[in-house]
Design a protein around this motif. Structure first.
Motif, PDB file in Angstrom:
ATOM      1  N   THR A 152       2.128   1.539  -3.879  1.00 47.21           N
ATOM      2  CA  THR A 152       1.248   1.786  -5.008  1.00 47.21           C
ATOM      3  C   THR A 152      -0.123   2.255  -4.540  1.00 47.21           C
ATOM      4  O   THR A 152      -0.377   2.360  -3.351  1.00 47.21           O
ATOM      5  N   GLY A 153      -0.966   2.566  -5.477  1.00 50.43           N
ATOM      6  CA  GLY A 153      -2.268   3.109  -5.110  1.00 50.43           C
ATOM      7  C   GLY A 153      -3.441   2.272  -5.581  1.00 50.43           C
ATOM      8  O   GLY A 153      -4.569   2.713  -5.517  1.00 50.43           O
ATOM      9  N   GLY A 191       0.810  -1.213   0.000  1.00 54.62           N
ATOM     10  CA  GLY A 191       0.000   0.000   0.000  1.00 54.62           C
ATOM     11  C   GLY A 191       0.840   1.257   0.000  1.00 54.62           C
ATOM     12  O   GLY A 191       0.441   2.275  -0.572  1.00 54.62           O
ATOM     13  N   ILE A 200      -3.383   4.424   2.778  1.00 57.67           N
ATOM     14  CA  ILE A 200      -1.947   4.681   2.916  1.00 57.67           C
ATOM     15  C   ILE A 200      -1.473   5.416   1.668  1.00 57.67           C
ATOM     16  O   ILE A 200      -1.707   4.959   0.558  1.00 57.67           O
ATOM     17  N   PRO A 201      -0.823   6.553   1.829  1.00 58.23           N
ATOM     18  CA  PRO A 201      -0.313   7.222   0.632  1.00 58.23           C
ATOM     19  C   PRO A 201       0.796   6.386   0.002  1.00 58.23           C
ATOM     20  O   PRO A 201       1.492   5.693   0.739  1.00 58.23           O
ATOM     21  N   PRO A 202       0.979   6.426  -1.285  1.00 58.58           N
ATOM     22  CA  PRO A 202       0.195   7.159  -2.277  1.00 58.58           C
ATOM     23  C   PRO A 202      -1.119   6.437  -2.571  1.00 58.58           C
ATOM     24  O   PRO A 202      -1.153   5.214  -2.515  1.00 58.58           O
ATOM     25  N   THR A 233      -4.316   0.006   0.919  1.00 57.82           N
ATOM     26  CA  THR A 233      -3.591   0.878  -0.006  1.00 57.82           C
ATOM     27  C   THR A 233      -4.353   2.153  -0.334  1.00 57.82           C
ATOM     28  O   THR A 233      -3.770   3.158  -0.703  1.00 57.82           O
TER      29      THR A 233
HETATM   30 NA    NA Z   1      -1.425   3.392  -1.284  1.00 58.10          NA
END
Ligand code: NA
Ligand code: NA
Lengths: 481, 180, 336
Positions: free
Chosen positions: A119-120, A116, A161-163, A158
């Protein structure tokens, strides 16, 4: 004849009916916008030329720097999904934690969080974990409901969680900085992971038969080879997290550039794992292109809807409706969250973000609600849209990769406790705003008319001010043409 | 229905798949351009508004040239609460009438208005207001072209749905939610 | 006799967060309603609500909306001549700009130019002389500007780039994080009141003055000519008066708010710095070179630039006689 005040509510109802028909959402949205635009024109609420705003609004969407990061994060997710990173981490951590009760579930949560932070996209995580961890968990006696639930839920981490694509879209719709939104999401992400782990911990105490430890014969030797495997899985991930999140949060790159560099990083990683083939890159390119066109066209459709909705004063209607709610800020937030939670049963988060958020944001702003807090809160809420039985995306992917022996009803019932945990998270964020604001460095306005005057230039080195003599000025005036 | 209709439809499908290939390449090119912009700005303290704007020109290209082939592949997301329960024949009818009543009005009207917008930009020789920025008509033109291609694809889909309804061809109207 | 009910939409180019400037549109809307017994209503929409901030001229030209409250210099991508409606680097101050517009023939020339866009314009607001931006490190010479990444819009950015700086375009909400994280080294916005709200002083303590690219910043109400001509005479008068009144009111509001905000910035430890003569001279030279180049290839620019330049020089000469002398004396001899 429809009265003026009724147009907006009728239009809103029309939107829901048009969407439910099941024609692609982007074009249904556009059609409902145009349909009511014709009614509005017939009723003299605006001129046909009002619709000429449409290409300019499309142009506004395409020239938006923030949205540009959507294809980048999607591309990165698509590459990672195929380059074996998730497999390496899951196997290593699963073997390390396997001997304790609930160990495989913890491994899934941790890997979900690590993926997470790189990646997004939800698809990459859920599919990878569904393929790798689910069979192992089932083989060693996990309750199928727990096993499928933890995988689907960890795959959706994900989004918070950034991004995260949700946060990018929300930042854009709320007119806030993506970086601030990312910073604001850090606290809630940590709480979410903690809540998930706590839940597994409670299960391991009160229902140990649901989350058994690996039997002794299945335990690997905990030796240097295992650690090497884990390191080989985790070190590149940390490097990639730094490349993406680190550069964005430290300000070395804009979110767009962070996404682009992360994509290049993912390609490098795939090459290191000897999985960088032409077909892999090509598949990632085409699937990214299609997802991106799909997402941006929902936005284009909703901009058609939004234009007409404003044209019939729908924004004023929503504002009156929502500012009249009892309970001030908290009353508004609870109502809005219930509403979004309800919508999430049948709309996906892009549709919610593009249609609903532009209507809510001005009201929230008017009530003095911090928009970063508001955005992260809605982001946490919309995460549940991936988990709602029977239409949540995460469940849908899981159904796609799970063995046929896993019953659909197990997947649906398995999701319920996790939706509950996400709602607890939403409540925590509502009642403890510091979970968000603590990580955001907020500029404060201090407009203060009191206090003694100071000479702003006292002690400041000044340029010499020269005043010309009268004779000089006379000469200049004479010579002026 | 005359066979020529289906010939036209398959011509449109092939045309838009070509544009889809172009749009896919734009993804990779945008990744590389954007990475280079970031690295060069940090490494050499140089930055160009032209190259920064190239990023979103490519983005506009991916969206406008990719939308039609995405539509052909049935990958524009649907609200499938009811759709999942429809029988196949009903799905064909829905897409047939949806194409005529929902899809074409949207693409034709936006496409029509964007044409004027594009022409104005050409006449004014409009450029970016940023120093060193790019000329604007190509990206305005991409919007017009994109809606034109979508309109063609809409016609093609309507033809194919009708052909399937009267049994001239087989279409599998299955729908899978796009990955996210 | 009873007057007709008229409803207009005005697409502002400004976000609602710029309360003083966006508020100018609201001010006009309220005054027009009051002057017409509530019969002529103009609803103001924030940037992006109907069309994007930089799409409002297209929208007025095509009749999507009846009018826009905007800054002409946002549209220099269409034609640099637009800039004279707002300001150009080393242009005139607010009073001189008013003199040019109302008496010096400026407004007439500007309206001739805007006819091609189906637009009639009215001056409608001003910020006065702006500040020169927030810097993380002091800049003393032109050499210090080399490679400096600065958020600065429009022709000011063009001049900066001629001096070796790298102008960056960043939207309001993203300037702070970009400056904080070092994506940019400096940023200009408006003046003390608006700048304070964005909190730049916490991360870039050197506050430069003057904003030589905006000796004043005049905003305009652009109205679609056909819609204008359709208005009853009384409504035309009401709108024209409301714009003129807004032109006074916004300036007064800024002159009231800026000194207070500057005081509070100073108390927060801001370090004021004036641009060196070295930088100002180089910038002025570069600016006028740019205008001459543009006049050489753009007839509509030339048509305004030449009388504007003459008018500007006359104003400067007059200004330095009585005004500048008295001001210099009073500023250097404060009353205890
Ligand atoms: Na993410
Ligand atoms: Na400024």
């Amino acid at each position: 004849m429809i009265s003026h005040d009724l147009m907006a509510p009728i239009m809103f109802g029309g939107l829901i009916i048009f969407l439910l028909l099941g024609y692609p959402a982007a074009f249904s949205l556009g059609a409902v916008g145009l349909f009511f635009a014709f009614i509005g024109i017939e009723m003299g609420m605006f001129q046909p030329t009002f619709l000429q705003a449409l290409p300019d609004r499309v142009f506004g969407i395409l020239s938006n720097d923030l949205l540009l990061s959507i294809p980048f994060f999607t591309f990165m997710g698509a590459i990672l999904e195929k380059c074996g990173l998730a497999e390496d981490m899951l196997e290593g951590l699963g073997q390390l934690f396997g001997p304790i009760r609930g160990g495989l579930a913890y491994a899934v949560i941790i890997v979900g969080a690590i993926l997470g932070a790189i990646t997004g996209t939800v698809a990459a995580s859920v599919i990878a974990m569904g393929l790798i961890s689910l069979p192992i968990m089932l083989r060693y006696g996990y309750n199928p409901r727990v096993a499928t639930g933890v995988i689907a839920a960890s795959g959706t981490i994900t989004q918070l969680i950034p991004p995260s694509l949700v946060l990018i879209v929300l930042a854009d719709q709320l007119g806030k900085s993506v970086g601030d939104m990312y910073a604001g999401a850090i606290g809630p992400s940590i709480i979410q992971v903690a809540l998930f782990c706590l839940f597994i911990f409670f299960l391991s105490i009160f229902r140990p038969q649901d989350v058994p430890a690996l039997p002794p014969e299945a335990r690997p030797k905990i030796d240097w080879k295992l650690f090497k495997k884990i390191l080989w899985g985790i070190v590149p991930s940390i490097a990639l997290i730094f490349l993406v999140l680190g550069t964005i949060l430290m300000g070395l790159a804009t979110p767009t550039e962070g996404g682009a560099m992360g994509s290049v990083g993912a390609l490098v990683l795939a090459a290191m794992n000897k999985r960088l083939q032409k077909t892999l890159v090509w598949e990632a390119m085409t699937s990214t292109m299609r997802i991106n066109a799909m997402v941006i066209f929902i936005l284009i459709g909703s901009t058609v809807f939004g234009l007409t909705f404003r044209g019939v004063d729908g924004d004023l209607w929503i504002e009156e409706l929502l500012t009249g709610l009892p309970g001030g800020q908290v009353g508004f937030l609870i109502a809005v969250n219930l509403f979004v939670f309800f919508l999430a049963f049948f709309l996906d988060y892009f549709e919610i973000a593009f249609i609903i958020i532009p209507l809510l944001a001005p009201v929230a702003d008017k009530l003095g609600i911090d928009l970063i807090w508001f955005g992260v809160l809605l982001g946490a809420n919309m995460q549940t849209s991936f988990m709602h039985p029977p239409f949540g995306f995460a469940l849908f992917y899981l159904r796609g990769v799970a063995d046929k022996t896993v019953k659909s009803s197990d997947i649906y019932y398995g999701a319920l406790p996790w939706v509950g945990l996400q709602l607890i998270l939403v409540a925590i964020i509502i009642f403890i705003p510091e979970t968000v604001t603590y990580f955001v460095d907020k500029p404060t306005a201090a407009f203060d008319a009191s206090g003694p005057s100071v000479d702003p230039l006292a002690g400041v080195e000044q340029n010499e001010i020269t005043v010309d003599s009268s004779a000089d000025i006379e000469r200049q005036l004479r010579e002026n043409k | 229905m005359p066979k020529q209709f289906l010939v036209f439809a398959s011509f449109v499908d092939r045309l838009n798949d070509r544009f889809g290939v172009l749009a896919s390449w734009m993804v990779l090119i945008a990744v590389l351009v954007s990475t280079a912009n970031a690295l060069i700005r940090y490494g050499f303290n140089v930055s160009s508004n032209g190259w920064l704007e190239a990023q979103w020109y490519l983005f506009a290209g991916m969206v406008m040239f990719g939308a039609a082939t995405t539509f052909r592949l049935n990958e524009h997301v649907r609200v499938d609460v009811l759709y999942a329960m429809y029988p196949n024949k009903f799905r064909l009818w829905l897409d047939f009438w949806g194409g005529i009543v929902f899809f074409l009005p949207v693409t034709i009207i936006i496409g029509y208005y964007s044409w004027e917008f594009f022409v104005t930009s050409v006449i004014q020789n409009e450029t970016s207001s940023n120093p060193g920025g790019l000329i604007r008509w190509p990206v305005r033109g991409a919007i017009t072209l994109g809606f034109f291609l979508l309109t063609l694809q809409g016609v093609s889909e309507i033809i194919k749905r009708y052909a399937a309804i009267i049994g001239m061809i087989q279409i599998d109207p299955k729908y899978e939610r796009p990955l996210q | 006799q009873s007057m007709p009910e008229v409803k207009w939409r005005c697409a502002s180019s400004f976000p609602k967060s710029l309360d003083t400037i966006y508020g100018g549109g609201e001010f006009i809307s309220k005054r027009v309603a009051a002057l017409t017994d509530g019969k002529f209503q103009i609803r103001i929409f924030g940037a992006g609500e109907i069309v994007p901030a930089f799409g409002t001229v297209d929208a007025v030209q095509q009749g999507t909306v009846e009018c826009t409250h905007t800054a002409g210099y946002y549209f220099v991508g269409k034609n640099k001549t637009f800039a004279f409606d707002t300001t150009v680097p080393f242009g005139m101050n607010q009073r001189q700009q008013n003199a040019w517009m109302y008496w010096g023939g400026g407004l007439k020339l500007q309206r001739e130019f805007l006819r091609d866009y189906n637009i009639i314009s009215f001056p409608a607001g001003n910020t006065g002389t702006q500040m020169g931006g927030w810097f993380k490190k002091p800049v003393k010479t032109v050499a210090d500007l080399k490679g400096l990444k600065m958020r600065i819009a429009g022709l000011g950015g063009e001049v900066m780039s001629r001096l070796g700086a790298i102008p960056q375009q960043i939207a309001g909400g993203d300037i702070y994080p970009a400056l904080e994280k070092g994506v940019i080294d400096a940023a200009e916005w408006v003046g003390p009141y608006d700048d304070e709200k964005l909190g730049f002083y916490k991360i870039a303590p050197y506050y430069y003055y003057p904003g030589w690219w905006e000796a004043c910043s005049m905003y305009s109400m652009y109205v679609n000519i056909k819609e204008w001509e359709k208005l009853p005479k009384q409504y035309q008068e009401a709108l024209a008066s409301a714009c003129a009144e807004c032109n006074i009111d916004m300036m007064a509001e800024y002159d009231y708010k800026n000194p207070i905000a500057l005081q509070s910035l100073i108390k927060n430890g801001v370090k004021l710095q004036s641009y060196s003569t070295d930088i100002m001279k180089a910038a002025s030279t570069a600016a006028f070179e740019m205008y001459e180049e543009e006049a050489g290839k753009n007839p509509s620019f030339k048509k305004i630039y030449e009388p504007w330049k003459k008018f500007r020089n006359d104003q400067m000469l007059w200004n330095k006689v009585a005004e500048q002398t008295l001001m210099s004396f009073m500023l250097t001899n404060p009353v205890k």
